[in-house]
Structures are given as structure tokens and as C-alpha cells.
Write an enzyme that holds these catalytic residues in place. Structure first.
Site, PDB file in Angstrom:
ATOM      1  N   GLY A   1       0.821  16.399  10.014  1.00 47.42           N
ATOM      2  CA  GLY A   1       0.546  14.911  10.486  1.00 47.42           C
ATOM      3  C   GLY A   1      -0.802  14.588   9.764  1.00 47.42           C
ATOM      4  N   THR A   2      -0.912  13.983   8.621  1.00 42.20           N
ATOM      5  CA  THR A   2      -2.045  13.944   8.117  1.00 42.20           C
ATOM      6  C   THR A   2      -3.007  12.963   8.464  1.00 42.20           C
ATOM      7  OG1 THR A   2      -1.320  13.227   6.100  1.00 42.20           O
ATOM      8  CG2 THR A   2      -2.053  15.450   6.233  1.00 42.20           C
TER       9      THR A   2
ATOM     10  N   GLY B   1     -15.919  -4.609 -23.579  1.00 43.36           N
ATOM     11  CA  GLY B   1     -16.815  -5.559 -23.489  1.00 43.36           C
ATOM     12  C   GLY B   1     -17.904  -5.318 -22.566  1.00 43.36           C
TER      13      GLY B   1
ATOM     14  N   HIS C   1     -14.948  -5.304   1.375  1.00 34.43           N
ATOM     15  CA  HIS C   1     -14.067  -5.452   2.794  1.00 34.43           C
ATOM     16  C   HIS C   1     -12.653  -5.850   2.899  1.00 34.43           C
ATOM     17  CE1 HIS C   1     -12.666  -6.967   6.517  1.00 34.43           C
ATOM     18  NE2 HIS C   1     -13.370  -6.102   7.351  1.00 34.43           N
TER      19      HIS C   1
ATOM     20  N   LYS D   1     -14.248   6.101 -29.553  1.00 37.82           N
ATOM     21  CA  LYS D   1     -14.177   5.641 -30.935  1.00 37.82           C
ATOM     22  C   LYS D   1     -14.644   6.406 -31.913  1.00 37.82           C
ATOM     23  CE  LYS D   1     -15.588   1.135 -30.620  1.00 37.82           C
ATOM     24  NZ  LYS D   1     -16.802   0.006 -30.067  1.00 37.82           N
TER      25      LYS D   1
ATOM     26  N   CYS E   1       3.943  14.701   6.840  1.00 35.61           N
ATOM     27  CA  CYS E   1       4.817  13.425   7.172  1.00 35.61           C
ATOM     28  C   CYS E   1       3.744  12.348   7.620  1.00 35.61           C
ATOM     29  CB  CYS E   1       5.622  13.370   8.485  1.00 35.61           C
ATOM     30  SG  CYS E   1       4.707  14.274  10.037  1.00 35.61           S
TER      31      CYS E   1
ATOM     32  N   SER F   1       4.876  20.555  10.386  1.00 38.04           N
ATOM     33  CA  SER F   1       4.843  19.291   9.460  1.00 38.04           C
ATOM     34  C   SER F   1       3.506  18.690   9.730  1.00 38.04           C
ATOM     35  CB  SER F   1       5.793  18.117  10.012  1.00 38.04           C
ATOM     36  OG  SER F   1       5.503  16.930   9.352  1.00 38.04           O
TER      37      SER F   1
ATOM     38  N   ARG G   1      -7.002   3.407 -30.997  1.00 37.89           N
ATOM     39  CA  ARG G   1      -7.048   4.239 -29.754  1.00 37.89           C
ATOM     40  C   ARG G   1      -5.539   4.239 -29.198  1.00 37.89           C
ATOM     41  NH1 ARG G   1     -11.090  -0.262 -27.113  1.00 37.89           N
ATOM     42  NH2 ARG G   1      -9.487  -1.677 -27.207  1.00 37.89           N
TER      43      ARG G   1
ATOM     44  N   ARG H   1     -22.546   0.915 -32.966  1.00 39.55           N
ATOM     45  CA  ARG H   1     -21.410   0.566 -32.100  1.00 39.55           C
ATOM     46  C   ARG H   1     -21.252   1.621 -30.980  1.00 39.55           C
ATOM     47  NH1 ARG H   1     -16.019   0.654 -35.657  1.00 39.55           N
ATOM     48  NH2 ARG H   1     -15.046  -0.787 -34.283  1.00 39.55           N
TER      49      ARG H   1
ATOM     50  N   MET I   1     -20.151  -2.561 -23.143  1.00 41.30           N
ATOM     51  CA  MET I   1     -21.337  -2.160 -23.966  1.00 41.30           C
ATOM     52  C   MET I   1     -21.609  -2.866 -25.289  1.00 41.30           C
ATOM     53  SD  MET I   1     -21.444   1.779 -22.576  1.00 41.30           S
ATOM     54  CE  MET I   1     -20.073   2.306 -23.423  1.00 41.30           C
TER      55      MET I   1
ATOM     56  N   TYR J   1       8.211  19.979   1.391  1.00 31.39           N
ATOM     57  CA  TYR J   1       8.498  18.728   1.064  1.00 31.39           C
ATOM     58  C   TYR J   1       7.560  17.684   1.706  1.00 31.39           C
ATOM     59  CZ  TYR J   1       9.296  18.522   6.145  1.00 31.39           C
ATOM     60  OH  TYR J   1       9.189  18.176   7.546  1.00 31.39           O
TER      61      TYR J   1
END
Ligand code: ADP
Ligand code: MG
Ligand code: MG
Length: 902
Positions: free
Chosen positions: A788-789, A107, A459, A29, A854, A786, A343, A98, A109, A874
Site C-alpha cells: 500500500g504505497t 527559443g 501550488h 544540433k 495497490c 500487497s 532533429r 548557434r 538560448m 502485479y
């Protein structure tokens, strides 16, 4: 000791000293008020106290040294400029105090208007306003109300109640019917309320009012709702808020005054035009509070043409300057327009694309900047089916959009009932106060989940997002009675079996069935909407920005697909190959019987027969996939899950055996299966006999798959196709594993491709931490890696996704141990480090090594940026995420590789 020289820290900035780039210091602001001031727009003079002052105050509980003096000095110069003194009895200067943090927290603060009014200056204010007593007393009662509520924690209802009483006594419901005497009486009432709750008189000293209000704004940073909001929006907790002290201008001076808000474009659709609301004879907070009905901004043209035209000029000016949608607050005091805030405005996902496209057309921004201004999360939102809300549907409640999508179904209140009804083919919405791990089956069975408690990290929210299931959480207007199987909302009772519709994007809840319409953006990606020939601003904008992302990105985007149909769809979505084709499904359905034979084989011949029977079936599967992905790489993963997953569960077999024995039937096969299941049981299947280990233990299994792949490729090539198979070995942890499989595979490839030459690559997944750490060795035997996360995350953290998401992730998120689930977005520090090490050491050993991902992270925006930074070739993700990955891969280039347009 030499006297220490104190360089005074600057805590206060005049509006003329700041600019829009100082948001860290001056808050959004304050920075924007300064910017407007410097643009020559009519901003009431004022100054900003920095976020640093706030942080210092919050750390010590005291104003930092020098702050009070600096405020005094800036106040004095403000008074000089205005020709009035704060709270002067004859001719008072009034100010607003302000809040304003770096990121807007609507809304959350506090703001106090009319600071400087007291029993004496109220008279001066009236004289200043030409004897307008009503206005002066109205302003005073507003001060006591706002100050009481926000600075001294007096319950707001008490003031509202007193105001209602005053109106009732007068026989009206309209604030404007209260005259000066009524308001004077109300001020007395308000002061009593103030005294009762604070044990002190309302402060009459203007500077004390100011100081207390500033403190209150500082402290509002740590108010509970602000803390919760920040956590939800992932705004850092340590930024602090700035405080703006602004000379008051009055929209409540009569019918020639008023206040309003304006948007330079429609924040919902992005359409150009004048959007906003105006309220005559009112102060700013009345517009937001909805006390009286506002009129559309266009009507201001009739009421005050001069101010209206001026406002339109400033709106155009601001848009040109910020090069974006601006959201504006203004006040008109007796025909004079004042700008109180601007803004860059929030907007919907659709508006984000449309506006970015328009701004390019208007020459205000370039395509790089347009790409920067949209994101994959927005694109993903636009790909969900939507509710068609042009009818009579009104939401009955609004919770938190915890997991996007539009779900319609019959209400159920227990997991068991959800499972029952779903089994009968019904769509159900599971309604709970909050969910817990016992609700997991119900959540899986339901189309959507609706809870009355909990936020984005509850959850319900975490688990639903993990499942990709629509969820609205924390709809606290719902009064849920589980034992009675009903809830009440907005005066209506909903019982089990009634239909509700929930919007997991907006958090809105509707009674009855809201029609769902397919996403236009998906229709465009599928090729059924041609952007050149339809009049749809959103589709055109998406097309344009996606094309630019494709032109920019360095990462290729592939898909995870196991069937020809998935492959075809992903290709329409822009996939440039398959990064992961799982072969598990090729062992299911009517092929289970062959797998059982394979497992139960007592001799080599029996085993070879089973494998030989599987071979042609798998070959046909591969032919279909290679055809759909003709000319593009297809990475096929050899079988990964433990073989007992293909057998019936133990309990079921035990029952079968018992029943058959009872009937006197031959149970030899069932008994053999039961024995096999017992023998193959694993305490920890995720860490058991699976992946490459299977290939090394079960002779001929991998060989059969390799043969099926290569024969399919040769068949495709022979009929003129261009198959590009890549064979991927799962779960490798040591180079010797890969070498063994590779030697066998190469013999088969050599033999099969004698008929027709086809290039076949052999590579490995990197999903066991040891593989990442020995990547240099493994690269000697692999043509590609590749990552594999999913498994890499599980093994790096030592937890299994299925067990933990419902069991404790919500708690970890609540405690901030994770900012986000490491299955949703890659854990850069831990798992990411393994990826980085493997990429670097792999490439060092074999420069032409192809690197991809992947895991599901391949479609997560943040993770895509990380993979770009690490320099992978990739990412591969589910078909539906392919456009998101394309967009983010393009954004990663304009953001990481330098574009100064932020
Ligand atoms: P929020 O961040 O909640 O919008 P603001 O600080 O913008 O809070 O102020 C609340 C309302 O009071 C707004 O409508 C604003 O325009 C109005 N307002 C703030 N300062 C002044 C002022 N100096 N003169 C007149 N109205 C003001
Ligand atoms: Mg505001
Ligand atoms: Mg794996």
C-alpha cells in the site's frame, strides 16, 4: 620534478568528425549537423565546440586552456575549405554562432548570424553578391541587432523601433521596400543604440565578434528563462550547451533565395505528407519571428522545382536514416539548397502513436521499438475527453498545461463562490492569480482551475494534479482583478458567471463553451470501436502497440475497484483481477445506522445483532464483484478506516442534541453518539485505531467480513462461477497481528467451504514501515503481500497527504527537495527501498509469495518500471489507469530487460 606532459583535451570537432550519437558532447544540433554532413547532405561547413568546454567555462568564468587555439585551428581550416577568411574586407567568410544543447530547448538560448561583418567587409560582401548592396547592408544590420541583443543585452525593442521608424519614413510596412541607403542609415542608427547601451563601439574585429558570441552562447545556458524551462521539463541543470560555428549561407539574396522549415510527417496528427513553411528572400530567423507571412512548403515546387525535389529526397533520406519523424531547417541561396538543421521532431501524443504504427508498417522499426517510442503519459492524455476545435474557437490565452483534461464552466474568482455555485449544481472554473492553501475547498468544488501566475510546480498545479483536476497555470495574458470579480484578456472583459473553456493539456484558454468530445481511445478500450473495422489511424495504432505491450509484459495489471460496475469497466480496460477492493463503502449509506448500533452496543448480543444484520448486505456486494471478475483474483481488504469516520461530526451532533433538548425530545441516542464520538476522538487518526487494530479490538468485526466474503464465493461457485477471493489484512506491522486474524479467518473458511470447496488466500498489506522491515517473519503467515504505497509513503516520510500537498509540497518542488511529488511517483530511494527489502525478504521466506502493489503508484509510468525491476507480480490501479499500466509494464520489459533499439 619531471615536466608534466599535457594531453590536450579536445574541445572542438569538425562536422566531419561527429555523429548523431554524440549528443552529450556535441549537443543535438551539432551531432545532427555532423550526421547530415557524413550522409553527404549539403551542410555548410563548420565545427562544434563541446558541452565540456561550456561546462568548464561556466565553472571558472574563463575559456578552458587550449580552447582558443583549437578554435583558431578549426577556423583556419574552415577558411581554407571555403577559400575565404573570416571578415576579409574583399571576400569575407561569415559564420553563424548557434547554441545547441543535448535536449532541444526551443527559443531558450542564443544564435547570432552574419558574424564577421564590419564596416569594411560589408563592402566585400556586396561585391561577392554581384554588387548587391541592399543584401550586404541588410545582413550587417541584422548582425548588429542580434549581436547587440543576445551578446550585449541591448534591449531588442530599441532595434525594432528604429526599424519601424525607417519603414515609416519610407511610407511602407514591408522590410523589402527598404533599399541599400535606407539600410545603411539603419546600420548607423543601430550602432548608436549599441554605443548608448554598452558604452562601446560595435566591435569591428571579426575574431572578437566570434569569441564574444561564443561566450554569450555559453552563458545563455544559465539565463533565467533557460533555467526555468529546464526545471519545468526536468532537463538536468548541469549538461551545458555546445556551440556550433557554421559558414553562412544566404536566403536573403533575392527572389531565387529563401528559407524554410519542413516536417517529414504532420507533427500534430502523424499523417504522412509534406508539412512546412517557406519564406522567399529571407534569413532563417524571419520564419520563426513571423515578420512576414510564410507560404506552405508545397508552393516551393512552383518557385524552385529543382530545390524542392532535392529537399523531398533529403527528407525521405533522413526519415529512413533516423527511422522517425524529422524536423528540418533549410535555406536556398540562389537556387542552391542547404540543410541547416535536423532533429527527431516533437509531436503530439496522437502523432506519437500513429507514427510509431506507420513506421512498423513501413518496416523501418519493429514493435519493440514502437513500444519504446510511446509512453503512458501520452496514452493518458489520449484518454481524456477533448475539445472539439474544428469550429471557430480561437484561444485567447495560453498558459501551462499543468493538469490535463478539458473543463468548461462559469468563471468564479473566490473559493467561497466556487463552493456556492457548485452546490447549486453549476460547473465552475476557479480563476485566481495563483492559489494558496485557503483555496482548497474552491479547488475541490471547481471543474477546473485557471491561474495567471506560476508554472508546473506552483501550488495550483501540484494540488490540481493530486486531485486529477484540470488546471492551466501561468496564463499571464490574463489581467485578473479579484475585488472586481473580472479579468481582461485579448481586449475582452470576462466577469463572474461568464463561461470559459480550459485545456489542461495544451494550456489553452477559450472564451465561451467549447464542445467536448469523448476520447476515441477510451471508446476503443470500452469495446465500442473495433480497430479492425474502422478507418481511424490512431485507434489502429493504439490497438497494435497495446497488443504488443500485453504480449511483452511480465507484470500483471489489476484494478482498484469497490463495486461491480467499476470492476466491469476495468475488466474491459484489460484489468486481470482486482488488487484492492475496499470494503468501507459497505458501511455507508443506509448501513450507517447498523454501524452506529455496532459502535453503541453495550452488550455482546447487541453487537452480534448489528454484525449479523450487516453480513447479508456485504455478502451481496461481494457476490456482484466476484461475478464481474469471474475467473480472476479479487483481493478484498478488510475494513481499514477508524470507525468514528462513520459517525456524524462532533459539531453536528452537539447541535442536534441541543436542538432536541430545547424541543423537549428524547435525546438518549444522540447523547450516546456524542459521547462515543468524544470517546473515540483521535488526535492523529491516520496513526490511530484502524486497520488490523480494529479487527483485534472489536470482536466479530473481521469475522463477519470474512464470512461474507467466503459465503459469497461459495454462492458463486455453487452457481457455476469461478470466484478467486483473496482476503487482505490492512496495516499489519507485526506477524502476531496477522497470525491472530488468520487463525480466526481459517476457522470460518474451513466451516463455510465445507459445503463447496473454494480456494481462499490470506495475505496482508505492506504499508507500515515495520512490516516492510520484518517481511521475512510476516511472510510466514501471509500468502501474499500487497504494497500500500500511499500509506507506506506517508509513514516513511512522516507526513499525511491531505495535509501536505496544499501546505508545502509546492515549496519543496520549487526548492528541488522533490523532483516530483512522492505520491505521484514512487520515491525509489526511500519508500522504494522498503518495497525492495520486503519483496526480497518475503520471497526468501516463502518463495511462492505473491507480490503486488495497490497504491496509486500502480498507475504511474515511472513507478510501474520500478515495480517491474523489483520483480513484483502485479500492479493494481484505478480503472482508468489500467491501460497506462499495461503499456508501461510492456515498455519496462523492452527497456530494462535489454533491447538495443534506443
Ligand atoms: P534555433 O535553435 O533557435 O532554431 P538556430 O541556431 O537553428 O536557432 O538558428 C536560427 C535561425 O538561423 C534558423 O532559422 C537557422 O536555420 C538560421 N541559421 C543558422 N545558421 C545559419 C547559417 N549558417 N546560414 C544560414 N542560416 C542560418
Ligand atoms: Mg533551429
Ligand atoms: Mg492504507
Amino acid at each position: 620534478m619531471a615536466a608534466q606532459e599535457t594531453v590536450e583535451h579536445k574541445y572542438v570537432y569538425d562536422f566531419a568528425e561527429g555523429n548523431k550519437d554524440l549528443k552529450d558532447l556535441l549537443g543535438g544540433k551539432g551531432a545532427n549537423l555532423a550526421e547530415m554532413t557524413n550522409l553527404g547532405l549539403p551542410v555548410p561547413p563548420g565545427f562544434t565546440i563541446t558541452t565540456e568546454a561550456c561546462k568548464a567555462y561556466l565553472a571558472t568564468g574563463e575559456e578552458p586552456d587550449g580552447l582558443a587555439d583549437q578554435i583558431a585551428a578549426h577556423l583556419a581550416s574552415l577558411e581554407r575549405a571555403m577559400g575565404r577568411r573570416l571578415g576579409d574586407p574583399q571576400d569575407p567568410l561569415l559564420v553563424s554562432v548557434r547554441s545547441g544543447a543535448k535536449f532541444s530547448m526551443p527559443g531558450m538560448m542564443e544564435t547570432v548570424l552574419n558574424v564577421g561583418l564590419n564596416d569594411r567587409s560589408v563592402v566585400g560582401l556586396s561585391a561577392q553578391a554581384g554588387g548587391n548592396d541592399r543584401f550586404a547592408w541588410d545582413s550587417y544590420r541584422r548582425l548588429i541587432q542580434m549581436f547587440g541583443k543576445t551578446v550585449c543585452e541591448v534591449p531588442g525593442e530599441e532595434f525594432e523601433h528604429a526599424l519601424d521608424e525607417a519603414k515609416r519614413a519610407k511610407g511602407t510596412t514591408n522590410d523589402l521596400d527598404l533599399d541599400a541607403d535606407d539600410l545603411r542609415g539603419l546600420v548607423d542608427e543601430y550602432k548608436k543604440i549599441f554605443l548608448k547601451h554598452t558604452g562601446r563601439e560595435f566591435p569591428q574585429e571579426p575574431r572578437e565578434q566570434l569569441d564574444l558570441a561564443i561566450r554569450a552562447v555559453f552563458e545563455s545556458w544559465n539565463a533565467e528563462r533557460a533555467v526555468l524551462y529546464r526545471r519545468q521539463e526536468r532537463i538536468p541543470a548541469d549538461l551545458g550547451t555546445a556551440v556550433n560555428v557554421v559558414s553562412m549561407v544566404f536566403g536573403n539574396l533575392g527572389p531565387d533565395s529563401g528559407t524554410g522549415v519542413a516536417f517529414t510527417r504532420d507533427p500534430a496528427s502523424g499523417a504522412q505528407g509534406i508539412y512546412g513553411d517557406y519564406l522567399a528572400n529571407a534569413q532563417g530567423e524571419d520564419v520563426v519571428a513571423g515578420i512576414r507571412n510564410t507560404v506552405p512548403l508545397q508552393e516551393l515546387e512552383q518557385l524552385d522545382k529543382k530545390s524542392y525535389d532535392e529537399l523531398l529526397r533529403y527528407m525521405a533520406r533522413l526519415e529512413g536514416h533516423y527511422k522517425d519523424l524529422c524536423d528540418i531547417e533549410f535555406t536556398i541561396e540562389r537556387g542552391k539548397l542547404w540543410m541547416l538543421q535536423t532533429r527527431v521532431g516533437k509531436r503530439t501524443a496522437a502523432a506519437a502513436f500513429v507514427i510509431a504504427g506507420q513506421l512498423v508498417d513501413e518496416g523501418l522499426i519493429d514493435l519493440d521499438e514502437a513500444l519504446h517510442r510511446v509512453n503512458g503519459a501520452q496514452l493518458a492524455q489520449l484518454m481524456f475527453p477533448r475539445f472539439q476545435l474544428d469550429h471557430e474557437f480561437q484561444p485567447v490565452a495560453k498558459g501551462i498545461g499543468a493538469s490535463p483534461g478539458a473543463a468548461v464552466g462559469k468563471v468564479v474568482f473566490t473559493s467561497a463562490r466556487a463552493v456556492e455555485l457548485a452546490a447549486e449544481g453549476e460547473d465552475v472554473i476557479l480563476v485566481r492569480r495563483e492559489t494558496n492553501p485557503d483555496d482548497l475547498n474552491g479547488m475541490i468544488a471547481a471543474k477546473g482551475i485557471l491561474t495567471s501566475r506560476g508554472g508546473k510546480t506552483s501550488h495550483a498545479a501540484v494540488v490540481a494534479r493530486g486531485m486529477g483536476k484540470t488546471c492551466v497555470s501561468g496564463a499571464d495574458e490574463l489581467d485578473i482583478d479579484i475585488p472586481q470579480r473580472r479579468f481582461t484578456v485579448a481586449g475582452q472583459t470576462v466577469t463572474e458567471g461568464d463561461i470559459v473553456s480550459i485545456d489542461g493539456t495544451t494550456g489553452k484558454v477559450y472564451l465561451g463553451e467549447v464542445p467536448v468530445m469523448p476520447s476515441e481511445v477510451v471508446q476503443y478500450f470500452e469495446g465500442s470501436l473495433d480497430p479492425e473495422h474502422i478507418d481511424n489511424a490512431l485507434v489502429r495504432a493504439v490497438h497494435r502497440i497495446m497488443s504488443h505491450a500485453d504480449a511483452k509484459r511480465r507484470l500483471a495489471v489489476r484494478t482498484n475497484a469497490d463495486t461491480g460496475a467499476d470492476a466491469a469497466r476495468a475488466r474491459r480496460f484489460g484489468a486481470e483481477g482486482i488488487g484492492l477492493c475496499r470494503t468501507e463503502h459497505m458501511f455507508l449509506g443506509d448501513r450507517r445506522e447498523l454501524v452506529e448500533r455496532l459502535i453503541l452496543a453495550r452488550t455482546d448480543d447487541e453487537r452480534d445483532e448489528a454484525l449479523a444484520a450487516l453480513l447479508p448486505l456485504q455478502r451481496d456486494d461481494f457476490v456482484e464483484i466476484f461475478r464481474e471478475m469471474d475467473g480472476l483474483p479479487v483481493t478484498v481488504r478488510l475494513i481499514d478506516p477508524p470507525l468514528h469516520e462513520f459517525l456524524p461530526p462532533l459539531e453536528q451532533l452537539a447541535v442536534n442534541v441541543a436542538v432536541a433538548q430545547e424541543r423537549g425530545e428524547d435525546v438518549a441516542k444522540e447523547e450516546a453518539l456524542l459521547a462515543a464520538v468524544r470517546r473515540m476522538h483521535e488526535e492523529n487518526p491516520m496513526l490511530g485505531l484502524r486497520g488490523v487494530r480494529l479487527g483485534l479490538v472489536i470482536p466479530g468485526l473481521f469475522a463477519m467480513q470474512v464470512r461474507a466474503i467466503v459465503e459469497a464465493a461459495v454462492a458463486c461457485a455453487q452457481s457455476g462461477g469461478d470466484p478467486r477471493p483473496e482476503i487482505m489484512v490492512p496495516l499489519v506491522g507485526a506477524v502476531q497481528e496477522l497470525e491472530t486474524v488468520r487463525a480466526e479467518a481459517e476457522k470460518i473458511i474451513e466451516e463455510v467451504t465445507r459445503e463447496k470447496a473454494v480456494d481462499v488466500l490470506i495475505g496482508t498489506m505492506i504499508e507500515v514501515p515495520r512490516a516492510a522491515l520484518t517481511a521475512g517473519q510476516i511472510a510466514e503467515a501471509a500468502q501474499f503481500f500487497s504494497f500500500g504505497t500511499n500509506d507506506l509513503t506517508q509513514m516513511a516520510w512522516g507526513f499525511s497527504r491531505d495535509d501536505v500537498e496544499g501546505a508545502f509540497f509546492w515549496r519543496y518542488l520549487e526548492l528541488g527537495i522533490f523532483g516530483i511529488s512522492p505520491f505521484e511517483s514512487i520515491d525509489r530511494d526511500g519508500v522504494g527501498r522498503l518495497v525492495r527489502i520486503a519483496a526480497e525478504e518475503g520471497r526468501a521466506a516463502r518463495p511462492e509469495l505473491k507480490l503486488g502493489v495497490c497504491g496509486e503508484h500502480g498507475g504511474d509510468p515511472d513507478s510501474v518500471h520500478f515495480f517491474h525491476e523489483v520483480g513484483l507480480d502485479y500492479v493494481s490501479c484505478s480503472p482508468f489507469r489500467v491501460p497506462v499500466a499495461r503499456l508501461e509494464a510492456g515498455r519496462a520489459v523492452v527497456e530494462t530487460d535489454g533491447s538495443d533499439s534506443r
